[in-house]
Design an enzyme around this catalytic site. Structure first.
Site, PDB file in Angstrom:
ATOM      1  N   ASP A  30      13.628 -82.345-120.224  1.00  0.00           N
ATOM      2  CA  ASP A  30      14.327 -81.662-121.324  1.00  0.00           C
ATOM      3  C   ASP A  30      13.339 -81.150-122.371  1.00  0.00           C
ATOM      4  O   ASP A  30      12.576 -81.934-122.926  1.00  0.00           O
ATOM      5  CB  ASP A  30      15.316 -82.629-121.996  1.00  0.00           C
ATOM      6  CG  ASP A  30      16.745 -82.141-121.880  1.00  0.00           C
ATOM      7  OD1 ASP A  30      16.962 -80.915-121.939  1.00  0.00           O
ATOM      8  OD2 ASP A  30      17.632 -82.998-121.727  1.00  0.00           O
TER       9      ASP A  30
ATOM     10  N   ASP B 286       7.632 -83.750-118.121  1.00  0.00           N
ATOM     11  CA  ASP B 286       8.862 -84.097-118.828  1.00  0.00           C
ATOM     12  C   ASP B 286       9.912 -83.060-118.421  1.00  0.00           C
ATOM     13  O   ASP B 286       9.569 -81.980-117.941  1.00  0.00           O
ATOM     14  CB  ASP B 286       8.605 -84.050-120.337  1.00  0.00           C
ATOM     15  CG  ASP B 286       9.893 -84.092-121.119  1.00  0.00           C
ATOM     16  OD1 ASP B 286      10.660 -85.039-120.918  1.00  0.00           O
ATOM     17  OD2 ASP B 286      10.151 -83.147-121.915  1.00  0.00           O
TER      18      ASP B 286
END
Ligand SMILES: [Mg+2]
Length: 259
Positions: free
Chosen positions: A12, A10
């Site tokens: 952010d 991932d």
């Protein structure tokens, strides 16, 4: 410790937080690259194009090939193309989703009469933008949203994500959108299919239990939770289906790998 072939990060809250880099993640990514393993980047952010995501990563000292970047924008455009062939499509959102819609050849329209309404985050939105979204869905358009994140971390704050805005449209229209980004496993499926990985080759790494970790669980692969973003370690551990591994950050994981 298990070694994987596909490390899916991932972005952010996992690799960076808004404008701030998460050094431990970058150090681990550099370690993987030194071992000849090119990580994947799987983001619900629909506002950026693949090239813009590459630029962002480069600013954080990560060189990422375009082939290893998966965004909810591209996955959403592919989903609409596949499920609604020849449909007229109204798009709300920024460069990422607009660029992806054009790239896959969706038939884009401007009015509030459309077969499909695609909703991505629009950080310049006005009341009119939301009103038109509600009108389009009330006119009968299929409602597809890039991702259901209620919030995302930016420096010391959480900011509203596309899920908050989509829920607003849902509240007005009574129509629940189809969400494409994590926790849907669509992007992980695309990686497995494109690169020929077995599920046992893959691991999903993220800060958000309800998106990153659940997408991995739903796809049936191992998951690593990092305590650098939305979900705390305690909260992730307390879930009915906890992540495969919970670590403070990826350099702690690297230490465990040595044992
Ligand atoms: Mg995150």
């Amino acid at each position: 410790m298990k070694q994987y072939k596909a490390y899916c990060f991932d972005l952010d809250g996992t690799v960076y937080k808004g404008k701030d880099v998460i050094d431990t993640a970058v150090a681990y990514i550099h370690m993987l690259q030194a071992r000849g393993i090119e990580p994947f980047y799987v983001t619900n952010n629909s506002s950026k194009t693949t090239a813009q995501i590459q630029e962002t990563l480069r600013a954080f000292r990560i060189e990422a090939p375009a082939t290893h970047i998966y965004s909810s924008a591209m996955a959403t455009a592919q989903y609409v193309k596949h499920h609604y062939p020849n449909a007229s499509v109204r798009v709300m959102g920024e460069d990422g989703i607009r660029n992806a819609a054009q790239t896959v050849g969706l038939q884009l329209v401007d009015g509030v009469e459309a077969d499909v309404f695609v909703m991505g985050i629009d950080r310049q939105l006005t009341y009119t933008t939301l009103a038109d979204a509600c009108k389009t869905v009330q006119n009968g358009a299929a409602f597809v949203a890039t991702n259901e994140d209620v919030k995302f971390p930016a420096e010391q704050y959480f900011l509203p994500g596309n899920g908050s805005l989509a829920r607003l449209v849902q509240g007005v229209t009574g129509v629940e959108p189809t969400y494409i980004g994590k926790p849907s496993p669509v992007m992980l499926e695309l990686i497995a299919e494109t690169f020929g990985y077995d599920k046992s080759d893959m691991v999903m790494i993220g800060d958000n239990y309800d998106t990153d970790i659940l997408s991995g669980i739903r796809f049936g692969i191992d998951t690593i939770h990092v305590n650098t973003g939305v979900t705390s370690t305690e909260a992730a551990y307390a879930k009915e289906q906890p992540p495969t591994m919970l670590v403070e950050n990826m350099m702690v994981y690297a230490e465990l790998e040595k044992e």
